[in-house]
Structure formats: structure tokens, C-alpha cells
Design an enzyme around this catalytic site. Sequence first.
Site, short mmCIF file in Angstrom:
data_model
loop_
_atom_site.label_atom_id
_atom_site.label_comp_id
_atom_site.label_asym_id
_atom_site.label_seq_id
_atom_site.Cartn_x
_atom_site.Cartn_y
_atom_site.Cartn_z
N VAL A 1 32.96 38.85 36.89
CA VAL A 1 33.05 37.77 37.89
C VAL A 1 32.09 36.64 37.53
O VAL A 1 32.44 35.45 37.63
CB VAL A 1 32.76 38.31 39.31
N GLU B 1 32.88 36.28 50.76
CA GLU B 1 34.35 36.27 50.66
C GLU B 1 34.82 37.07 49.45
O GLU B 1 35.82 37.78 49.50
CB GLU B 1 34.85 34.82 50.55
N LYS C 1 35.16 47.80 51.50
CA LYS C 1 35.87 46.59 51.94
C LYS C 1 36.39 46.75 53.37
O LYS C 1 36.32 45.81 54.17
CB LYS C 1 37.00 46.30 50.96
N1 HSE Z 1 37.23 47.38 41.47
C1 HSE Z 1 37.76 46.48 42.45
C2 HSE Z 1 39.25 46.71 42.56
C3 HSE Z 1 37.48 45.07 42.03
O1 HSE Z 1 39.80 47.42 41.73
O2 HSE Z 1 39.85 46.24 43.49
C4 HSE Z 1 37.62 44.08 43.15
O3 HSE Z 1 36.73 44.32 44.18
#
Ligand code: HSE
Length: 431
Positions: A14, A126, A202
Site C-alpha cells: 500500500v 478508510e 474489518k
Molecule cells: N489481506 C486483505 C484482503 C487486504 O485480502 O482483503 C486488504 O485489507
Amino acid sequence: MGKLRVGIAGLGTVGGGLLKLFADPRSRLNEKLELVAVSARDRSRDRGVDIGGYRWFDDPVELAAQRDIDVVVELIGGSDGPAKRAVETALQRGAHVVSANKALVAVHGLALAETSEASGGKLLFEAAVGGGVPMVKALKESVAGCRASAVAGILNGTCNYILTEMEASGRSFESVLADAQRLGYAEADPTMDVGGFDAAHKLTILSAIAFGTLPDFEHVRIEGVERVSLTDIRMAGKLGFRIKLVAKGALNDGAVEMHVRPALLAFDHPLASIGGSLNALVVDAEPAGQLTFIGRGAGAGPTASSVASDLIDLAEERAGHAFGRPLAQLSSAPRATPAERGRYYLRLMVADRPGVVAAISDRLAHEGISIESFLQMPAPEGPVVPIVLTTQTCARTAVEAAVSAMQALDVVVEAPYVMPVEVSGAHWGAA
Ligand code: HSE
């Protein structure tokens, strides 16, 4: 006001994507922000962008402590260690933080948001959820005037890529996972992905924002995709279902239920067609109704674009509260118990002998469970064959009892694998 001065801590996938955005003359980033410093483990690695013009720090915490850096972008990862120390250091001195670190925000988000409120340094993340898909902003801003009752999504690009590719190509789990790593989707430790932890981080963040509750990672029931086999994918497909790692949070009577688990989705389910590294989020919120957000959930470009949007929010002075509202307004919701009833998928590996099917259906009948569909396929390579079935709606405890009775049969050669059948609808519960 002059440009906000930015330091990036972490130049992996990233971070590399963000360097490219800062170097891209078409990007709006440089209008109101200036990248001045970077930190990473390896200074000499080729990132495709010249970093010679930026101040270099071996130690991300030292970068975070620089008083002339207004915004620290934390792209190191991990819930503890240098990422946490760098974010704390920046927030404590009133600098802003933009982070893509879902583990850090899910586990320590409350304490970090307290520090942010105390010092005035904003905390934005975000990029921590949904790669390039604006899920955090959608919940914080677009549905701020609604009452959200459920969020359900495909939140891990690696698992989704693996399940999609296994179905499409018939390749093994391991070989497809290696592709996901090569493409930059997987975490440094891919067990975070395949074990369901990344999606759970998440979901913790999204549920807190959607329901106005304190982030509560410990509360998420987590099951990964490790036991999902090619046999499951193929046989579920013949029965009209696709297997997905579903992350779901629901608010029922003031209590919150959160889980991440592989589940069968009928082909017409809104999440069933989300393939590859795509992520999707379906939000049930009144009076808006059901909203769906879809896009690339992992990888350098999509995730860096979300970091960039947080940076522009800071530069344009429209950054709000970390979890969408002041911490004092977040409630400590009780934890709901899982759904009592549902439809289930069972996969059994059995000895190929007369009477096996009768023995299995007997155990189901004994618990009052009615079979909805049933499939046995020949297994060319040996005496053990897979049998899969789906149940009609029944009590979860009845399925647990039937499964343990089946496990005691000498013809059942390994522990039966059970997945729920997930349906679309008001509560997003099992059917
Ligand atoms: N490792 C995470 C995924 C990356 O595969 O979604 C994005 O957060």
C-alpha cells in the site's frame, strides 16, 4: 494555511501505491499536501519511485514524533508493536493519523480514538476496510441519518479470490493462495486472511460505526475457510449455492451479533456474484433501505486510493470523528446470542457401503431434521465418498446433536463439516 506535511510509515504494497499517487501529476494529493518523510524496514528496495527526496527514518516512531509532520500515514500493519507506537506518538502530540491498519483499529481503536479526542489529532482509516470501496465513509456520512440494523459483506479479498479461483479452475487452495500473495492481496501472515481474522477486524470497525457501539473485536465469532474443499465448492454448486466467507453484524433489540464464517449463498443472493478480490458490503438501514457497495477490496492501487481520500479530507478540513460520532455517544451494546434456527449444509466423508445413507438420514430424523437436498458423487480414487446435504430450517442445537451422532458411526471417517445457508433479508440471519 500551508500544505499539510505528510510522513509515511511503511512502504510495502500500500505504501508503494501511495508513493506512486504522490508522484502522479494527475493526483490531487500534491495540491494541498506535501510528502516530506518516509520510513520502512529496507531503504534500498526498488519501489518503482525515487524516494531520495524524502527524509528517511529507520524508526517509524521517530518519524511520528517529528513536530513538523502534520499527518502520519501508518501502513506498517499489526495490532501492536511499531505500528501502535507510531500512531500513539503522533496522536499524543496532536498530529493527524491516517491508517490502513484494521487490526490496530479493531483491537485498540477505542483507546486511540480517546487519545485523538484529547489531543485534537484526527484518526482516519478508510483504507482499513474494503480496499478502495468507501465503506467507512458510507457508514459515517451517507447513512448517518439512518438506523442501521445489519451490515453483511465479503471483506477479505484473499479468501474471496481463493474461493472464486478454486471454483473456476479446480486448482488447490494452496496454489491459489500463492497467487493471492503474489498479487499483493494477502496479509504478511496469510493465516490472518484464511483464518477469518482480517475480515473480523474489518467487521468490528464497520459494526461499531454502523450501530454506534464501542468496537468489540473479542465479540466476533470467527471461522476461517481452511476446511472448505474443492468438493464443497463443486457439490454446493450442484445444489444451487456458492460458498463465500461472509462477515455479518446485526443489531437486534439493542444487542449486537457479529460473525465471520464460510456460508452457502444461493446464486441469487446479493453477495453470491462478488468474485475475485472484490469486496462488497450490504447495509440494511432505515429509512434508506438496503444499500450495496462493491469494488476492489485489496491491492496497492485501491487501498492507496482510500488513504488518499482520507488525506484530502484532512487537507480540506472535513475529517470527523474516528467512529463517526463522539466516543461519549457510542454505546456498550450487549452481545446477542447466535441465531437459534437456520438451514445448514453438511458434508460427510463416508465409507462407500450399503446402508450408509439410511444411517445418516436416521440420525437426522431422530433430531427432527428434514433434508432439503442431498447429493452423493462417485469418488474414483477410493473407498471413501463425499455425501453432502442441506437441511430445511431447523434448530442449531438439533444439527449439533445429529452431527455428533453421525460422527460416532464407524462409516463416517472424518468429522462432518457444517456450514450455514445464508439468506438475504431483513435480519440477514440463517433462513
Ligand atoms: N489481506 C486483505 C484482503 C487486504 O485480502 O482483503 C486488504 O485489507
